[in-house]
Scaffold this motif. Structure first.
Motif, PDB file in Angstrom:
ATOM      1  N   HIS A   1       0.847  -1.190   0.000  1.00  0.00           N
ATOM      2  CA  HIS A   1       0.000   0.000   0.000  1.00  0.00           C
ATOM      3  C   HIS A   1       0.888   1.248   0.000  1.00  0.00           C
ATOM      4  O   HIS A   1       1.860   1.319   0.755  1.00  0.00           O
TER       5      HIS A   1
ATOM      6  N   LEU B   1     -10.714   5.349   9.649  1.00  0.00           N
ATOM      7  CA  LEU B   1      -9.342   4.965   9.343  1.00  0.00           C
ATOM      8  C   LEU B   1      -9.037   3.552   9.838  1.00  0.00           C
ATOM      9  O   LEU B   1      -8.289   2.803   9.188  1.00  0.00           O
ATOM     10  N   SER B   2      -9.606   3.177  10.977  1.00  0.00           N
ATOM     11  CA  SER B   2      -9.435   1.812  11.481  1.00  0.00           C
ATOM     12  C   SER B   2     -10.046   0.804  10.519  1.00  0.00           C
ATOM     13  O   SER B   2      -9.464  -0.271  10.268  1.00  0.00           O
TER      14      SER B   2
ATOM     15  N   ARG C   1      -7.807   0.604   7.445  1.00  0.00           N
ATOM     16  CA  ARG C   1      -6.583  -0.114   7.791  1.00  0.00           C
ATOM     17  C   ARG C   1      -6.847  -1.616   7.910  1.00  0.00           C
ATOM     18  O   ARG C   1      -6.065  -2.439   7.427  1.00  0.00           O
ATOM     19  N   LYS C   2      -7.968  -1.966   8.540  1.00  0.00           N
ATOM     20  CA  LYS C   2      -8.310  -3.388   8.706  1.00  0.00           C
ATOM     21  C   LYS C   2      -8.435  -4.076   7.348  1.00  0.00           C
ATOM     22  O   LYS C   2      -7.899  -5.180   7.134  1.00  0.00           O
TER      23      LYS C   2
ATOM     24  N   GLY D   1      -7.190  -3.033   4.497  1.00  0.00           N
ATOM     25  CA  GLY D   1      -5.894  -3.026   3.833  1.00  0.00           C
ATOM     26  C   GLY D   1      -5.007  -4.164   4.296  1.00  0.00           C
ATOM     27  O   GLY D   1      -4.293  -4.789   3.509  1.00  0.00           O
ATOM     28  N   GLN D   2      -5.065  -4.463   5.597  1.00  0.00           N
ATOM     29  CA  GLN D   2      -4.276  -5.568   6.125  1.00  0.00           C
ATOM     30  C   GLN D   2      -4.845  -6.922   5.706  1.00  0.00           C
ATOM     31  O   GLN D   2      -4.105  -7.872   5.441  1.00  0.00           O
TER      32      GLN D   2
ATOM     33  N   HIS E   1      -2.517   5.177  12.120  1.00  0.00           N
ATOM     34  CA  HIS E   1      -3.340   4.639  11.044  1.00  0.00           C
ATOM     35  C   HIS E   1      -2.642   4.700   9.685  1.00  0.00           C
ATOM     36  O   HIS E   1      -3.065   4.027   8.748  1.00  0.00           O
ATOM     37  N   ALA E   2      -1.610   5.518   9.571  1.00  0.00           N
ATOM     38  CA  ALA E   2      -0.927   5.658   8.283  1.00  0.00           C
ATOM     39  C   ALA E   2       0.185   4.642   8.104  1.00  0.00           C
ATOM     40  O   ALA E   2       0.801   4.585   7.028  1.00  0.00           O
ATOM     41  N   ASN E   3       0.437   3.808   9.135  1.00  0.00           N
ATOM     42  CA  ASN E   3       1.613   2.943   9.031  1.00  0.00           C
ATOM     43  C   ASN E   3       1.432   1.758   8.088  1.00  0.00           C
ATOM     44  O   ASN E   3       2.388   1.028   7.835  1.00  0.00           O
ATOM     45  N   ILE E   4       0.226   1.555   7.534  1.00  0.00           N
ATOM     46  CA  ILE E   4       0.100   0.503   6.514  1.00  0.00           C
ATOM     47  C   ILE E   4       0.508   1.027   5.139  1.00  0.00           C
ATOM     48  O   ILE E   4       0.663   0.254   4.196  1.00  0.00           O
TER      49      ILE E   4
END
Length: 417
Positions: free
Chosen positions: A35, A185-186, A189-190, A192-193, A221-224
């Motif tokens: 990502h 954002l959670s 992120r979920k 995306g993971q 939240h931006a760490n993905i």
């Protein structure tokens, strides 16, 4: 090369110039399921880069592509609707989402293809609300992940939506709004993971995501997303672009003219380079000439680029600041940038300290920190850090800002006396 004017919009195909190294790097990331957060200052061509990447991926055929623009989205439900509507091009997705329109699988796909985009959004919006957007959004991601090919999901203007969730239209960050942004954002992120290799995401926007999240203490939240910094053109690339444009319109722009144009701009932002050419073209047309001289550069720059019509292209530099920083932070940013422009393009540590002292002396308490405003100005490409302060990145923006704001401006040191 038959390179045509961009007209201020994103470009792809024959109108896309250079950036081959960047395209190759992004293709590699997509192939690895990474990502990506594309970062850059204003008008660097982020949307054009992503659009051209998607076009080439479609031509290659190994990936399906979805492009989503969230500039007009206000809520998380709006974002889910926009993603779902943009996914209409992935036919297999809609065969698995029959509950959205209450029809059998084949009938649902046929019906989706019959609808115009506006009508489709209306119908989807009737089925997505504050209570079910997470479930519906999960279904969109799951359906995309089950497509026959991996799907590259490009989300443009995500930072604008996040900023709206955080601040609303009154630019006031409340605990409830921060909770809503955190929840959205959670969710992103979920997913995306969960679907990384099947749905690599590319996020971009006209404002920086990182400063917005930092201010709201939501940076985790931006760490993905792996940052991808899109740089300005170097001088030789910009000269090559100007030469290609001149050839397409049967103009003669000698290399010395092109070089002077680039040095006036100082930072070769692609949109500014092409805007300069457009102004030059119109100037020569009115003069009945097809060849430019070095003496024309100053005339076109001062009268056209910095003229009333040219300033329309630069006003977003100011409007985006208010969007990100709110009224209070916007006022501080205006003062800092004007102090920089009035001080010969450099903002020294002494001026920064005087700004902080001035804000502390005001009877109404200012909650925004000078350091946070400077962080936004640096991240979004207004200012660059020096050993002992900051300077404008773009000569064009500096000259425009000086002309727009310096009249009647009172420096910080005089305000304290």
């Amino acid at each position: 090369m038959n390179l045509r004017k961009a007209g201020g919009n994103w470009v792809e195909g024959d109108r896309f110039f250079d950036r081959e190294v960047e395209i190759e790097a992004l293709m590699e990331r997509v192939g690895d399921g990474i990502h990506t957060l594309v970062t850059a200052q204003r008008r660097m061509g982020k949307t054009s880069l992503v659009r051209e990447l998607l076009r080439r991926l479609r031509v290659q055929g190994d990936f399906a592509t979805v492009f989503v623009d969230l500039e007009d989205a206000v809520t998380a439900a709006d974002a889910v609707v926009e993603i779902a509507a943009a996914a209409r091009g992935v036919r297999s997705t809609w065969g698995r989402m029959t509950d959205w329109i209450g029809q059998s699988s084949s009938a649902a796909v046929d019906r989706i293809e019959e609808l115009g985009m506006s009508e489709l959004r209306v119908k989807l919006r009737a089925r997505v609300d504050a209570g079910n957007w997470r479930t519906k959004g999960d279904a969109v991601f799951a359906s995309l992940a089950e497509s026959g090919r991996p799907v590259v999901l490009a989300i443009d203007e995500l930072p604008i939506l996040v900023n709206r969730l955080l601040q609303g239209h009154d630019f006031e960050m409340t605990p409830e709004r921060r909770r809503d942004a955190d929840e959205f954002l959670s969710w992103l992120r979920k997913n995306g993971q969960a679907h990384g290799r099947r749905i690599p995401m590319i996020v971009s926007g006209s404002v920086g995501l990182e400063p917005i999240l930092k201010r709201a203490e939501l940076s985790a939240h931006a760490n993905i997303f792996a940052p991808f910094d899109l740089k300005p053109w170097d001088e030789e690339t910009a000269i090559e672009c100007l030469g290609a444009l001149a050839g397409s319109y049967d103009l003669q722009l000698p290399e010395e003219v092109c070089r002077r144009m680039c040095r006036r701009l100082r930072c070769c932002v692609p949109q500014h380079v092409q805007q300069f050419f457009d102004k030059f073209h119109e100037y020569l047309r009115r003069a009945g000439r097809r060849e430019a001289t070095p003496d024309d550069v100053s005339q076109v720059y001062s009268q056209e680029m910095l003229g009333v019509r040219g300033q329309i292209h630069l006003e977003h530099y100011e409007s985006r600041l208010r969007m990100v920083l709110g009224d209070e932070g916007y006022s501080v940013a205006i003062d800092l940038l004007t102090e920089t422009a009035a001080g010969g393009g450099v903002l020294g540590e002494q001026s920064i300290a005087q700004c902080g002292a001035y804000l502390s002396s005001l009877p109404d308490r200012v909650t925004v920190r000078v350091a946070d405003v400077l962080h936004v100005l640096e991240h979004d490409g207004y200012l660059a850090r020096l050993e002992d302060g900051y300077r404008f990145v773009s000569g064009l923006v500096e000259d425009w800002w000086r002309g727009r704001h310096s009249h009647g401006f009172v420096p910080f040191d005089r305000r304290l006396n």
